[in-house]
Design a protein around this motif. Structure first.
Motif, short mmCIF file in Angstrom:
data_model
loop_
_atom_site.label_atom_id
_atom_site.label_comp_id
_atom_site.label_asym_id
_atom_site.label_seq_id
_atom_site.Cartn_x
_atom_site.Cartn_y
_atom_site.Cartn_z
N LEU A 26 -4.46 -18.09 -7.41
CA LEU A 26 -5.79 -17.81 -6.88
C LEU A 26 -6.68 -17.40 -8.04
CD1 LEU A 26 -7.89 -17.22 -4.63
CD2 LEU A 26 -6.93 -14.89 -4.53
N ASN A 27 -7.79 -18.12 -8.20
CA ASN A 27 -8.79 -17.78 -9.21
C ASN A 27 -10.08 -17.42 -8.48
OD1 ASN A 27 -11.31 -19.30 -10.77
ND2 ASN A 27 -10.08 -18.01 -12.10
N PHE A 28 -10.62 -16.23 -8.77
CA PHE A 28 -11.87 -15.81 -8.14
C PHE A 28 -12.85 -15.40 -9.23
CE2 PHE A 28 -14.93 -13.08 -6.11
CZ PHE A 28 -15.14 -13.69 -4.88
N GLU A 29 -14.01 -16.07 -9.23
CA GLU A 29 -15.00 -15.83 -10.27
C GLU A 29 -16.35 -15.48 -9.66
OE1 GLU A 29 -15.22 -18.52 -13.68
OE2 GLU A 29 -17.34 -18.76 -13.21
N THR A 30 -17.06 -14.56 -10.29
CA THR A 30 -18.42 -14.22 -9.92
C THR A 30 -19.35 -14.57 -11.07
OG1 THR A 30 -17.69 -12.37 -8.53
CG2 THR A 30 -19.98 -12.36 -9.22
N ASP A 31 -20.43 -15.29 -10.78
CA ASP A 31 -21.43 -15.67 -11.78
C ASP A 31 -22.72 -14.91 -11.53
OD1 ASP A 31 -19.67 -17.58 -12.87
OD2 ASP A 31 -20.24 -19.01 -11.32
N GLN A 72 -32.67 -14.42 -12.42
CA GLN A 72 -32.94 -14.83 -11.05
C GLN A 72 -32.42 -13.81 -10.05
OE1 GLN A 72 -33.77 -18.32 -9.87
NE2 GLN A 72 -33.70 -19.46 -11.78
N ALA A 73 -31.79 -12.74 -10.56
CA ALA A 73 -31.25 -11.67 -9.71
C ALA A 73 -30.38 -12.25 -8.59
CB ALA A 73 -32.38 -10.83 -9.13
N THR A 74 -29.48 -13.16 -8.97
CA THR A 74 -28.64 -13.86 -8.00
C THR A 74 -27.19 -13.86 -8.46
OG1 THR A 74 -30.45 -15.31 -7.32
CG2 THR A 74 -28.23 -16.04 -6.81
N ASP A 75 -26.27 -13.60 -7.53
CA ASP A 75 -24.84 -13.62 -7.81
C ASP A 75 -24.16 -14.65 -6.93
OD1 ASP A 75 -25.34 -11.48 -9.51
OD2 ASP A 75 -24.77 -9.99 -8.01
N TYR A 76 -23.27 -15.46 -7.53
CA TYR A 76 -22.49 -16.46 -6.80
C TYR A 76 -21.00 -16.20 -6.96
CZ TYR A 76 -26.73 -19.36 -6.56
OH TYR A 76 -28.00 -19.84 -6.33
N ALA A 77 -20.22 -16.60 -5.96
CA ALA A 77 -18.76 -16.55 -6.05
C ALA A 77 -18.20 -17.96 -6.15
CB ALA A 77 -18.17 -15.84 -4.84
N SER A 97 -14.29 -23.72 -3.87
CA SER A 97 -15.67 -23.66 -3.42
C SER A 97 -16.54 -23.15 -4.56
CB SER A 97 -15.82 -22.75 -2.20
OG SER A 97 -15.19 -23.31 -1.07
N GLN A 98 -17.74 -23.70 -4.68
CA GLN A 98 -18.63 -23.33 -5.76
C GLN A 98 -19.93 -22.76 -5.20
OE1 GLN A 98 -17.22 -23.66 -8.58
NE2 GLN A 98 -15.64 -25.17 -8.16
N ASN A 99 -20.53 -21.86 -5.97
CA ASN A 99 -21.88 -21.39 -5.68
C ASN A 99 -22.02 -20.79 -4.28
OD1 ASN A 99 -22.47 -22.68 -8.17
ND2 ASN A 99 -22.74 -24.61 -7.09
N VAL A 100 -21.06 -19.95 -3.92
CA VAL A 100 -21.13 -19.23 -2.65
C VAL A 100 -22.02 -18.00 -2.87
CG1 VAL A 100 -19.84 -18.05 -0.84
CG2 VAL A 100 -18.83 -20.03 -2.03
N LEU A 101 -23.16 -17.96 -2.22
CA LEU A 101 -24.14 -16.91 -2.46
C LEU A 101 -23.60 -15.55 -2.03
CD1 LEU A 101 -27.04 -16.31 -3.44
CD2 LEU A 101 -27.79 -16.63 -1.06
N MET A 102 -23.59 -14.59 -2.97
CA MET A 102 -23.14 -13.24 -2.68
C MET A 102 -24.31 -12.27 -2.53
SD MET A 102 -19.86 -12.92 -5.25
CE MET A 102 -19.52 -11.24 -4.70
N SER A 103 -25.31 -12.40 -3.41
CA SER A 103 -26.48 -11.53 -3.33
C SER A 103 -27.65 -12.20 -4.02
CB SER A 103 -26.19 -10.17 -3.98
OG SER A 103 -25.96 -10.32 -5.38
N GLY A 104 -28.86 -11.75 -3.68
CA GLY A 104 -30.06 -12.34 -4.25
C GLY A 104 -30.61 -13.45 -3.39
N GLY A 105 -31.65 -14.08 -3.91
CA GLY A 105 -32.34 -15.10 -3.13
C GLY A 105 -31.84 -16.50 -3.31
#
Length: 257
Positions: free
Chosen positions: A45-50, A55-60, A77-85
């Motif tokens: 399992l690899n879990f990454e946060t970008d 842009q004040a945006t975080d993706y998983a 899965s890519q670019n799963v929105l965690m926070s921000g707009g």
């Protein structure tokens, strides 16, 4: 002996227009080139946060892969929105099926033990389909396709390796045009079984950067045998109009003896 098991190709890379498409990591990125059990079957399992600061945006970006007998099969899965707009990526919630096969040349001659080649694919869709470029449809405009051949060369056993190879990406994923490009990268084990450095680069197409072109550098620390932490930075390709982004995450794996 089973061949070295690879999970798929590379680490997050920056892009044309917005954000970046993330390609799957090799098992050497997760386990280290000096791993004692790298030839064993595994579930990783690899879990990454970008983090896009401006842009004040975080993706998983989670990825689950099972590896056995040189085959690597998984889903990411890519670019799963965690926070921000949002808005930092060309796509959000794009999901992929990853399949790869690794061939180790040492089985043919002992002097070729430092070489291996991985052939693989990464194909997927924006989920749900209603959010794709053609809502509700699956066709050449919505199906993301990526194919690669990656050759890994060990220069110093358990310490230093490089990889290089061609890839093909279709227009739906690149956001520019379908084309053939190249990728290259390096891995340095700084402290055996504890600390390593990775850097990877993907080309664009004749000077035009796409959704898979750019570079990433990261450090990975092995906390225990089955758990790792990593952090790094994504570097925009020249004239791409992108921003730098930070990345962090963990690798968790189960080895089947």
């Amino acid at each position: 002996m089973k061949p070295i098991l690879l999970l798929l190709l590379i680490i997050p890379l920056n892009s044309y227009a917005k954000g970046a498409h993330k390609l799957s990591k090799t098992v050497t990125s997760i386990m280290g080139i000096d791993a004692e059990d790298k030839d064993e079957d595994r579930l990783a399992l690899n879990f990454e946060t970008d983090v896009y600061y401006y842009q004040a945006t975080d993706y998983a970006a989670p990825m689950l892969t099972y590896s056995t007998h040189g085959w690597d099969m998984g889903v990411s899965s890519q670019n799963v929105l965690m926070s921000g707009g949002g808005g930092s990526q060309n796509f959000q919630n794009d999901t992929y099926l990853n399949i790869a096969k690794t061939f180790k040349y040492g089985q043919f001659h002992k002097h070729l033990d430092s070489l291996s080649t991985t052939v693989g694919t990464q194909n997927g869709l924006v989920i749900p389909l209603n959010n794709s470029v053609e809502p509700g449809k699956i066709n050449h405009n919505t199906l993301h396709q990526f194919y690669f051949i990656d050759t890994d060369i060990t220069l110093i056993k358990n310490r230093l390796s490089i990889h290089v190879g061609p890839y093909y990406v279709n227009q739906a994923l690149s956001t520019t045009t379908s084309y053939f490009g190249y990728e290259t990268g390096i891995q340095v084990v700084l402290i055996p079984k504890k600390l390593r450095f990775n850097a990877d680069y993907y080309s664009g197409n004749h000077g035009v950067n796409s959704n898979v072109s750019g570079a990433v550098a990261q450090m990975t620390y092995s906390y225990i045998r089955s758990f790792e932490l990593f952090a790094g930075v994504g570097v925009p390709e020249t004239a791409s109009g992108n921003e730098f982004y930070g990345l962090m995450g963990f690798n968790l794996f189960k080895i089947f003896n």
